[in-house]
Design an enzyme around this catalytic site. Structure first.
Site, PDB file in Angstrom:
ATOM      1  N   GLY A  36       0.820  -1.204   0.000  1.00 54.16           N
ATOM      2  CA  GLY A  36       0.000   0.000   0.000  1.00 54.16           C
ATOM      3  C   GLY A  36       0.853   1.253   0.000  1.00 54.16           C
ATOM      4  O   GLY A  36       1.985   1.240   0.487  1.00 54.16           O
ATOM      5  N   CYS A  41       5.789  -0.238   7.097  1.00 56.70           N
ATOM      6  CA  CYS A  41       5.471   0.950   6.304  1.00 56.70           C
ATOM      7  C   CYS A  41       6.675   1.290   5.437  1.00 56.70           C
ATOM      8  O   CYS A  41       7.811   1.259   5.920  1.00 56.70           O
ATOM      9  CB  CYS A  41       5.161   2.107   7.253  1.00 56.70           C
ATOM     10  N   LEU A  42       6.435   1.623   4.183  1.00 55.05           N
ATOM     11  CA  LEU A  42       7.534   1.975   3.274  1.00 55.05           C
ATOM     12  C   LEU A  42       8.263   3.233   3.740  1.00 55.05           C
ATOM     13  O   LEU A  42       9.409   3.456   3.367  1.00 55.05           O
ATOM     14  CB  LEU A  42       7.014   2.164   1.845  1.00 55.05           C
ATOM     15  N   HIS A  77      -4.398   1.955   7.592  1.00 53.38           N
ATOM     16  CA  HIS A  77      -3.020   2.456   7.696  1.00 53.38           C
ATOM     17  C   HIS A  77      -2.789   3.583   6.670  1.00 53.38           C
ATOM     18  O   HIS A  77      -2.230   4.635   7.011  1.00 53.38           O
ATOM     19  CB  HIS A  77      -2.080   1.268   7.448  1.00 53.38           C
TER      20      HIS A  77
END
Ligand code: NI
Length: 167
Positions: A46, A92-93, A134
């Site tokens: 995502g 999370c990126l 998120h």
């Protein structure tokens, strides 16, 4: 198509609140294509526009095993959340290498526009439910580590500083 630069926590630009998309036009569609390419290349499941320093309410998600089920959410709104909550280990990126548990509603129903500007509603559970919540947090200027203890947040900021220096 272009790979976009992903901001790393605790970059203050990750705390900006994204603005609604007024018209889903070719500029937005190009953003969606670039975000999807960036997400797949990372690789991640995502990405919110906030993470690539574009402060518009656009999210790309693909939680499929084959990476062939791109979902685009423009101006997403939560319609309904379940009372039942669940703990999932999130990453999370924008916080590379950090994974920790966050409790969120187990199921959510989300309303949004697709890349054609059409309204749709989707019932989400499992990883998709976690992911959409998120990413919607990102649009509101929040990163998942904010749910963790102050001690953990301090440690994560330290790790991110080291990572930045190493780059
Ligand atoms: Ni994230």
């Amino acid at each position: 198509m272009a790979l976009l630069h992903i901001l790393n926590y605790p970059d203050k630009r990750l705390n900006k609140v994204a603005k609604s998309v007024a018209v889903v036009d070719d500029r937005i569609r190009k953003l969606v294509v670039d975000m999807a390419e960036t997400m797949y290349a990372a690789p991640g499941v995502g990405l919110a526009a906030t993470q690539v320093d574009v402060h518009k309410r656009v999210i790309t998600i693909d939680v499929s095993d084959a990476h062939d089920d791109l979902k685009v959410f423009i101006n997403p709104e939560i319609v309904w959340v379940s009372d039942e909550k669940k703990d999932w280990e999130e990453g999370c990126l924008s916080v590379p290498g950090i994974y920790d548990f966050v409790e969120r509603p187990d199921k959510v129903c989300v309303k949004a526009l697709n890349e054609k500007g059409e309204t749709f509603e989707i019932d989400c559970d499992g990883l998709l439910a976690v992911c959409i919540q998120h990413e919607m947090d990102h649009l509101n200027g929040h990163v998942f580590v904010e749910y963790l203890s102050p001690l953990k947040q301090t440690r994560i900021r330290g790790k991110m500083k080291k990572l930045e220096k190493a780059l």
